[in-house]
Design a protein around this motif. Structure first.
Motif, PDB file in Angstrom:
ATOM      1  N   ARG A 283      21.911 -12.353  33.884  1.00 20.21           N
ATOM      2  CA  ARG A 283      22.606 -11.340  34.526  1.00 20.21           C
ATOM      3  C   ARG A 283      22.048 -11.188  36.014  1.00 20.21           C
ATOM      4  O   ARG A 283      22.282 -10.591  36.833  1.00 20.21           O
ATOM      5  CB  ARG A 283      22.457 -10.221  34.040  1.00 20.21           C
ATOM      6  N   ASP A 284      20.746 -11.944  36.270  1.00 21.55           N
ATOM      7  CA  ASP A 284      20.203 -11.990  37.531  1.00 21.55           C
ATOM      8  C   ASP A 284      20.748 -13.295  38.241  1.00 21.55           C
ATOM      9  O   ASP A 284      20.280 -13.386  39.371  1.00 21.55           O
ATOM     10  CB  ASP A 284      18.729 -12.099  37.429  1.00 21.55           C
ATOM     11  N   GLN A 285      21.606 -13.785  37.753  1.00 26.02           N
ATOM     12  CA  GLN A 285      22.281 -15.167  38.389  1.00 26.02           C
ATOM     13  C   GLN A 285      23.617 -14.879  38.686  1.00 26.02           C
ATOM     14  O   GLN A 285      24.437 -14.258  37.861  1.00 26.02           O
ATOM     15  CB  GLN A 285      21.954 -16.469  37.421  1.00 26.02           C
ATOM     16  N   GLU A 286      24.224 -15.343  39.870  1.00 25.59           N
ATOM     17  CA  GLU A 286      25.569 -15.444  40.205  1.00 25.59           C
ATOM     18  C   GLU A 286      26.296 -16.685  40.119  1.00 25.59           C
ATOM     19  O   GLU A 286      27.379 -16.797  40.081  1.00 25.59           O
ATOM     20  CB  GLU A 286      25.552 -14.822  41.661  1.00 25.59           C
ATOM     21  N   SER A 287      25.448 -17.804  40.049  1.00 22.83           N
ATOM     22  CA  SER A 287      26.139 -19.058  39.535  1.00 22.83           C
ATOM     23  C   SER A 287      24.934 -19.962  38.568  1.00 22.83           C
ATOM     24  O   SER A 287      23.932 -19.560  38.530  1.00 22.83           O
ATOM     25  CB  SER A 287      26.306 -19.789  40.935  1.00 22.83           C
ATOM     26  N   ASN A 288      25.821 -20.857  38.032  1.00 18.65           N
ATOM     27  CA  ASN A 288      24.777 -21.952  37.098  1.00 18.65           C
ATOM     28  C   ASN A 288      24.195 -20.931  35.999  1.00 18.65           C
ATOM     29  O   ASN A 288      22.768 -21.024  35.854  1.00 18.65           O
ATOM     30  CB  ASN A 288      23.873 -22.615  37.897  1.00 18.65           C
ATOM     31  N   VAL A 289      24.776 -19.993  35.557  1.00 17.02           N
ATOM     32  CA  VAL A 289      24.281 -18.949  34.770  1.00 17.02           C
ATOM     33  C   VAL A 289      23.780 -19.568  33.271  1.00 17.02           C
ATOM     34  O   VAL A 289      24.299 -20.039  32.738  1.00 17.02           O
ATOM     35  CB  VAL A 289      25.300 -17.844  34.326  1.00 17.02           C
ATOM     36  N   ARG A 290      22.346 -19.097  33.275  1.00 17.21           N
ATOM     37  CA  ARG A 290      21.873 -19.346  31.871  1.00 17.21           C
ATOM     38  C   ARG A 290      22.510 -18.870  30.666  1.00 17.21           C
ATOM     39  O   ARG A 290      23.015 -17.712  30.707  1.00 17.21           O
ATOM     40  CB  ARG A 290      20.228 -19.234  31.826  1.00 17.21           C
ATOM     41  N   ARG A 291      22.359 -19.771  29.477  1.00 19.66           N
ATOM     42  CA  ARG A 291      23.017 -19.348  28.386  1.00 19.66           C
ATOM     43  C   ARG A 291      22.191 -18.155  27.506  1.00 19.66           C
ATOM     44  O   ARG A 291      22.656 -17.089  26.998  1.00 19.66           O
ATOM     45  CB  ARG A 291      23.447 -20.465  27.527  1.00 19.66           C
ATOM     46  N   GLY A 292      21.014 -18.480  27.348  1.00 19.62           N
ATOM     47  CA  GLY A 292      20.012 -17.737  26.612  1.00 19.62           C
ATOM     48  C   GLY A 292      20.150 -17.755  25.277  1.00 19.62           C
ATOM     49  O   GLY A 292      19.760 -16.944  24.411  1.00 19.62           O
ATOM     50  N   VAL A 293      20.779 -18.904  24.653  1.00 20.00           N
ATOM     51  CA  VAL A 293      20.864 -19.082  23.370  1.00 20.00           C
ATOM     52  C   VAL A 293      19.911 -20.318  22.719  1.00 20.00           C
ATOM     53  O   VAL A 293      20.194 -21.320  23.475  1.00 20.00           O
ATOM     54  CB  VAL A 293      22.276 -19.319  22.796  1.00 20.00           C
ATOM     55  N   VAL A 294      19.003 -19.943  21.903  1.00 23.77           N
ATOM     56  CA  VAL A 294      18.044 -21.179  21.609  1.00 23.77           C
ATOM     57  C   VAL A 294      18.732 -22.116  20.757  1.00 23.77           C
ATOM     58  O   VAL A 294      19.522 -21.756  19.838  1.00 23.77           O
ATOM     59  CB  VAL A 294      16.846 -20.420  20.786  1.00 23.77           C
ATOM     60  N   ASP A 295      18.432 -23.336  20.764  1.00 28.61           N
ATOM     61  CA  ASP A 295      18.927 -24.318  19.846  1.00 28.61           C
ATOM     62  C   ASP A 295      18.206 -24.325  18.616  1.00 28.61           C
ATOM     63  O   ASP A 295      16.876 -25.105  18.363  1.00 28.61           O
ATOM     64  CB  ASP A 295      18.741 -25.981  20.633  1.00 28.61           C
ATOM     65  N   ALA A 296      18.823 -23.400  17.591  1.00 29.11           N
ATOM     66  CA  ALA A 296      17.876 -23.550  16.351  1.00 29.11           C
ATOM     67  C   ALA A 296      18.153 -24.978  15.516  1.00 29.11           C
ATOM     68  O   ALA A 296      17.181 -25.079  14.772  1.00 29.11           O
ATOM     69  CB  ALA A 296      18.858 -22.346  15.655  1.00 29.11           C
ATOM     70  N   ASN A 297      19.143 -25.803  15.700  1.00 23.35           N
ATOM     71  CA  ASN A 297      18.984 -26.997  15.173  1.00 23.35           C
ATOM     72  C   ASN A 297      17.728 -27.668  15.379  1.00 23.35           C
ATOM     73  O   ASN A 297      17.130 -28.388  14.771  1.00 23.35           O
ATOM     74  CB  ASN A 297      20.365 -27.679  15.601  1.00 23.35           C
ATOM     75  N   ARG A 298      17.398 -27.659  16.570  1.00 21.96           N
ATOM     76  CA  ARG A 298      16.050 -28.444  17.024  1.00 21.96           C
ATOM     77  C   ARG A 298      14.899 -28.037  16.298  1.00 21.96           C
ATOM     78  O   ARG A 298      13.950 -28.454  15.960  1.00 21.96           O
ATOM     79  CB  ARG A 298      15.857 -28.213  18.502  1.00 21.96           C
ATOM     80  N   LEU A 299      14.801 -26.595  16.191  1.00 23.30           N
ATOM     81  CA  LEU A 299      13.763 -25.765  15.557  1.00 23.30           C
ATOM     82  C   LEU A 299      13.802 -26.059  14.027  1.00 23.30           C
ATOM     83  O   LEU A 299      12.773 -26.500  13.653  1.00 23.30           O
ATOM     84  CB  LEU A 299      14.051 -24.325  15.843  1.00 23.30           C
ATOM     85  N   VAL A 300      14.918 -26.197  13.547  1.00 21.89           N
ATOM     86  CA  VAL A 300      15.158 -26.646  11.974  1.00 21.89           C
ATOM     87  C   VAL A 300      14.520 -27.960  11.734  1.00 21.89           C
ATOM     88  O   VAL A 300      13.756 -28.153  10.753  1.00 21.89           O
ATOM     89  CB  VAL A 300      16.750 -26.482  11.506  1.00 21.89           C
ATOM     90  N   ARG A 301      14.746 -28.879  12.612  1.00 19.81           N
ATOM     91  CA  ARG A 301      14.375 -30.069  12.553  1.00 19.81           C
ATOM     92  C   ARG A 301      13.043 -30.289  12.749  1.00 19.81           C
ATOM     93  O   ARG A 301      12.328 -31.226  12.444  1.00 19.81           O
ATOM     94  CB  ARG A 301      15.221 -31.045  13.221  1.00 19.81           C
ATOM     95  N   LYS A 302      12.155 -29.412  13.496  1.00 25.14           N
ATOM     96  CA  LYS A 302      10.616 -29.233  13.544  1.00 25.14           C
ATOM     97  C   LYS A 302      10.114 -28.330  12.252  1.00 25.14           C
ATOM     98  O   LYS A 302       8.994 -28.001  12.292  1.00 25.14           O
ATOM     99  CB  LYS A 302      10.533 -28.624  14.692  1.00 25.14           C
ATOM    100  N   GLY A 303      10.923 -27.978  11.261  1.00 23.61           N
ATOM    101  CA  GLY A 303      10.485 -27.420  10.096  1.00 23.61           C
ATOM    102  C   GLY A 303      10.577 -26.002  10.228  1.00 23.61           C
ATOM    103  O   GLY A 303       9.912 -25.025   9.219  1.00 23.61           O
ATOM    104  N   VAL A 304      11.127 -25.208  11.145  1.00 21.23           N
ATOM    105  CA  VAL A 304      11.193 -23.738  11.290  1.00 21.23           C
ATOM    106  C   VAL A 304      12.415 -23.356  10.597  1.00 21.23           C
ATOM    107  O   VAL A 304      13.557 -23.968  10.842  1.00 21.23           O
ATOM    108  CB  VAL A 304      11.340 -23.308  12.727  1.00 21.23           C
ATOM    109  N   ASN A 305      12.177 -22.261   9.870  1.00 19.02           N
ATOM    110  CA  ASN A 305      13.426 -21.708   9.191  1.00 19.02           C
ATOM    111  C   ASN A 305      14.236 -20.946  10.360  1.00 19.02           C
ATOM    112  O   ASN A 305      13.629 -19.893  10.964  1.00 19.02           O
ATOM    113  CB  ASN A 305      12.993 -20.929   7.941  1.00 19.02           C
ATOM    114  N   CYS A 306      15.463 -21.018  10.490  1.00 24.92           N
ATOM    115  CA  CYS A 306      16.504 -20.293  11.332  1.00 24.92           C
ATOM    116  C   CYS A 306      17.701 -19.843  10.763  1.00 24.92           C
ATOM    117  O   CYS A 306      18.304 -20.449   9.801  1.00 24.92           O
ATOM    118  CB  CYS A 306      16.596 -21.428  12.468  1.00 24.92           C
TER     119      CYS A 306
END
Length: 414
Positions: A283-306
């Motif tokens: 919300r601090d950005q007017e363009s190229n706005v960040r999504r803010g959602v973590v790639d849980a698939n990458r975490l799962v493949r590193k052994g983290v339960n998501c």
């Protein structure tokens, strides 16, 4: 062999597409047989015609106490800051036990109708709302035990150390049946102090921990690292979850992977909340706005339960939502750009098996002797269901049907 219920010609989540369909034999609310072309009969026999049968869906992080309040909140006057907490805080004095119960009931029934059979709901406690939210939600546990298993996580949304009387209310709720303790350290005058105190209370009452953590635009400071440290120090691995952690989505991948390694080693799980994290981020950005959602698939493949969950529904934090976890998972997969079958099967586990693991339910799943809690989806595989946001057609808890939704039918002219 006789059964109370037989589900015929089911496609199970974990089978490959070419595998034969199976029948499920259920007796006394549990799976008594799982095999191809099961002999025998039952008072109720349902042929699902090759449709997907999945263990019931699991909401690990939802807020029933403040659902369906969007029309009471002051409208947003600007994109930044979002001021969602302040907008909710301004109306909490209007909550009654009956009001909370009615709104939570409305939301809970939607979740059940979309296939949820297990839920952890967060409930706010502070002097402003007292125990009214807790009592309004707690009454639903017994009322809906026929359809869903609910546990309550009590949390200090507006601070604990800086909000006198809040800790006492949390202790009272823990003594009255709450099974999990939460935290929201970013709203406290001493975030690290709140985290440490929550661990002390968790150990005192022998309860699990589920924190709101590390939402923001910069990962220069992560409370997640302190949580990992305390989890290892006190041997609470497998009993700690953190939600949001949108700061991870801003990190370079090598640093992201280092945090994943710390979480995996400590046994700290992560719940991604796609709708809320997307709605509130950037919300601090007017363009190229960040999504803010973590790639849980990458975490799962590193052994983290998501896990994936709904979080807020129809309130200032998330003005949308219907409790449909398949829709949340589809949204998540779009945001993190995960579309291949292996990605989607992994994503399906984030609101089924992974979520049950986060809630420490070892008897979850379609396996002999487990409770027969399952849903039938109008698709032939988990991949198809996620790609098409397929509807749930029926649900069962302990082998008893809890809802039915008829498939759509085209009425062609003669």
């Amino acid at each position: 062999m006789t059964f109370d219920l037989i589900i015929r010609n089911a496609s199970l989540v974990d089978t490959i597409s070419a595998a034969p369909l199976v029948d499920l034999g259920i007796r006394n609310g549990r799976y008594a047989a799982i095999q191809h072309k099961l002999p025998g009969g039952a008072p109720e026999v349902v042929d699902v015609g090759g449709r997907l049968v999945s263990p019931g869906f699991v909401e690990t992080h939802i807020h029933l106490d403040k659902a369906c309040t969007i029309d009471r909140c002051e409208c947003e006057t600007s994109r930044a800051p979002h001021r969602a907490m302040e907008r909710m805080s301004a109306i909490k004095h209007t909550f009654s036990v009956e009001d909370v119960n009615a709104r939570a009931r409305r939301t809970l029934e939607k979740c059940v109708l979309h296939g949820c059979t297990l839920m952890r709901t967060h409930v706010e406690l502070d002097p402003k709302v007292g125990l009214r939210g807790f009592e309004g939600v707690k009454a639903l546990i017994e009322d809906y035990a026929w359809a869903i298993d609910i546990e309550i996580c009590v949390m200090p949304q507006e601070g604990m150390l800086n909000n006198p009387g809040t800790e006492e209310l949390m202790i009272e709720a823990l003594q009255s049946g709450a099974r999990v303790i939460g935290a929201a350290p970013s709203y406290d005058s001493d975030p690290g102090g709140q985290i440490r105190r929550v661990f002390e209370l968790a150990r005192k009452f022998d309860v699990d921990i589920d924190m709101h953590l590390d939402s923001g635009a910069s990962a220069s400071h992560l409370d997640t690292l302190l949580v990992c440290e305390l989890t290892q120090k006190y041997g609470w691995g497998g009993r700690v979850a953190i939600g949001h952690v949108s700061k991870l989505s801003t990190m370079p991948l090598p640093e992201f992977d280092q945090v994943a390694q710390r979480m995996q080693a400590a046994g700290v799980a992560l719940t991604v909340l796609p709708s809320t994290d997307l709605y509130l981020s950037g919300r601090d950005q007017e363009s190229n706005v960040r999504r803010g959602v973590v790639d849980a698939n990458r975490l799962v493949r590193k052994g983290v339960n998501c896990s994936l969950s709904s979080n807020n529904i129809l309130n200032a934090f998330t003005p949308f939502g219907d409790g449909k976890l398949i829709r949340q998972a589809n949204l998540y997969a779009n945001i993190v750009q995960r579309a291949m079958p292996d990605d989607l099967r992994e994503t399906w586990r984030m609101f089924t098996a992974n979520s049950a693991q986060l809630m420490r339910r070892p008897d979850y799943g379609i396996a002999l002797d487990n409770p027969a809690d399952f849903v039938v989806i109008d698709a032939h595989s988990a991949v198809d269901a996620l790609r098409e946001i397929s509807p749930t057609l029926m649900g069962y808890r302990r082998g008893r049907r809890t809802f039915t939704r008829n498939p759509a039918v085209l009425h062609r002219p003669a």
